[in-house]
Design a protein around this motif. Sequence first.
Motif, PDB file in Angstrom:
ATOM      1  N   MET A  14       0.329  -0.944   0.120  1.00 36.39           N
ATOM      2  CA  MET A  14      -0.249   0.060  -0.089  1.00 36.39           C
ATOM      3  C   MET A  14       0.797   1.059   0.087  1.00 36.39           C
ATOM      4  O   MET A  14       1.866   1.024   1.072  1.00 36.39           O
ATOM      5  CB  MET A  14      -0.843   0.041   1.243  1.00 36.39           C
TER       6      MET A  14
ATOM      7  N   THR B  62       2.156   4.687   1.032  1.00 37.79           N
ATOM      8  CA  THR B  62       1.716   5.641   2.326  1.00 37.79           C
ATOM      9  C   THR B  62       0.995   6.522   1.981  1.00 37.79           C
ATOM     10  O   THR B  62       0.481   7.650   3.080  1.00 37.79           O
ATOM     11  CB  THR B  62       3.778   6.038   2.636  1.00 37.79           C
ATOM     12  N   ALA B  63       1.137   7.194   0.707  1.00 37.38           N
ATOM     13  CA  ALA B  63       0.603   8.473   0.353  1.00 37.38           C
ATOM     14  C   ALA B  63      -0.978   8.468   0.165  1.00 37.38           C
ATOM     15  O   ALA B  63      -1.344   9.311   0.605  1.00 37.38           O
ATOM     16  CB  ALA B  63       1.096   8.783  -1.108  1.00 37.38           C
ATOM     17  N   ASP B  64      -1.635   7.372   0.174  1.00 34.40           N
ATOM     18  CA  ASP B  64      -2.680   6.734  -0.255  1.00 34.40           C
ATOM     19  C   ASP B  64      -3.139   6.639   1.079  1.00 34.40           C
ATOM     20  O   ASP B  64      -2.939   5.807   2.140  1.00 34.40           O
ATOM     21  CB  ASP B  64      -2.820   5.001  -0.773  1.00 34.40           C
ATOM     22  N   PRO B  65      -4.924   7.459   1.824  1.00 39.08           N
ATOM     23  CA  PRO B  65      -5.556   6.823   3.190  1.00 39.08           C
ATOM     24  C   PRO B  65      -5.598   5.774   3.269  1.00 39.08           C
ATOM     25  O   PRO B  65      -6.203   5.119   1.800  1.00 39.08           O
ATOM     26  CB  PRO B  65      -6.248   8.047   3.265  1.00 39.08           C
TER      27      PRO B  65
ATOM     28  N   LYS C   3      -7.963   2.356   3.970  1.00 40.07           N
ATOM     29  CA  LYS C   3      -9.500   2.410   4.773  1.00 40.07           C
ATOM     30  C   LYS C   3      -9.725   1.646   6.220  1.00 40.07           C
ATOM     31  O   LYS C   3     -10.662   2.526   6.550  1.00 40.07           O
ATOM     32  CB  LYS C   3     -10.041   1.375   3.617  1.00 40.07           C
TER      33      LYS C   3
ATOM     34  N   TRP D  80      -7.298  10.915   8.647  1.00 38.42           N
ATOM     35  CA  TRP D  80      -7.144  10.581   7.632  1.00 38.42           C
ATOM     36  C   TRP D  80      -7.762   9.290   6.728  1.00 38.42           C
ATOM     37  O   TRP D  80      -7.815   9.507   5.746  1.00 38.42           O
ATOM     38  CB  TRP D  80      -5.615  11.052   8.441  1.00 38.42           C
TER      39      TRP D  80
ATOM     40  N   GLY E 120       1.833  10.869   4.907  1.00 37.69           N
ATOM     41  CA  GLY E 120       2.594  11.179   3.831  1.00 37.69           C
ATOM     42  C   GLY E 120       3.222  10.301   3.429  1.00 37.69           C
ATOM     43  O   GLY E 120       4.090   9.777   3.851  1.00 37.69           O
ATOM     44  N   ASP E 121       4.041  10.297   1.595  1.00 35.08           N
ATOM     45  CA  ASP E 121       4.970   9.867   1.496  1.00 35.08           C
ATOM     46  C   ASP E 121       6.286  11.036   1.353  1.00 35.08           C
ATOM     47  O   ASP E 121       5.903  12.316   2.245  1.00 35.08           O
ATOM     48  CB  ASP E 121       5.171  10.482  -0.180  1.00 35.08           C
TER      49      ASP E 121
END
Length: 412
Positions: free
Chosen positions: A1, A3-6, A8, A39, A405-406
């Motif tokens: 996954m 890390t920039a994408d929150p 679920k 987040w 985030g990234d």
Amino acid sequence: MPTADPPKRVAFVVPALPSFRGNGLVMRAAATLKLLSSWADSVHLLAVPLYPSVHSQPEPDISAMIDSWTSVPNPLPGAGDSGVQQWSIPLRGAVPSELKVCSPLWQEDIKAAISALRPDLIFAFRFYLAPFLLPSIGSSLPVWLDVDELESVARLRLANLYASAKHPKEPIARMEVPAYQNLECQQLPLFQRLFAASDLECEAVRARFSEADARVMPNVYPFDLPQKPRQTDDHARLLFVGTFGYFPNKDALQYFVSRVLPKITERSSKPVEVTVVGSGILPTDQSSQFGLKVIGTVPDTTPYYASCDLVIVPLRAGGGTRIKILEAFSHQRAVVSTTVGAEGLAVKDGVELLIADDADVFAEQCLRLIENVDERARLAERGHQFFYRHHSLRVLEERMPYLFGDESAPIG
């Protein structure tokens, strides 16, 4: 996954229930939970109760931030050394108190609870939970860890403080130092991201694990409650706030009462009253002998900040950053602290607070503020400005792209 994408679903694993009205451990957990809840799509609280909690279930403001909560208690509460055999060999003999109860049976219960949550990310709070969690997690599931401070460093400081006090727990605390050093070398590399309370703590983490993706998540105080300067009267009023189940707080108060307070009372132009607020201390403790006003546990500290002239933080050991100073700053009260007490905060002596490590100097700094109302007010205002700029919840929320985030995300 990425890390920039929150994610679920986040499983937030803690050793005690978070609270915005408690000790430093639970307050930092509450602030972290608030960030996670804004987040991720959903946050699921998983308590691994290593320590007794004041609350049997999450408080309403904590419940509002989570989608579910589960407690996984020790299945062998009477077997105090159920984990010793498992950990004595990998840790070369000395087993820290937390790991003595880390049995395979408890690990299996935690594994089942995590599996039931089906998280996309696990966020573990404090390093001593790592051995409880890591056997439950496959390599494909990212795990982040808030170390706050390195346990090995904190245990060394505690052992040294125990030694100076001739405390019987000193040998145990000292044996835990190499155990946690070994454990940090073995298990810190297994986390994809690490968080620490200050630049100083981040540097210590990278010294232990040079490739760590370590980021500064500063401690915050959740409320901004500046108080008007107290109307002067015929007394000087000092305030000490702390959790007295934590030995450094006990030592700090004993040090202040025995070595600092007599110097203040001897030279002060007015009678000095010291109010002590915090859990784990009884109203009868030391009050009659030293003239302290011992309050004990209170639901709200604000009235005590409002009625004091200055706050004392005479700590001689500890780690991370002291939320007690941030609390005093948020209430706009002047602070006198030791260097250790203010460690991890980018404060300057004489600007946001006064610092003193010698008993004579600590007394002089307190007297300086007792006698000089204008300087006391200036320090209090600067401390409050520092808190608002660097350690309010607003600041933490602005840092979210950097924290979660990234690597290219700027610091807010």
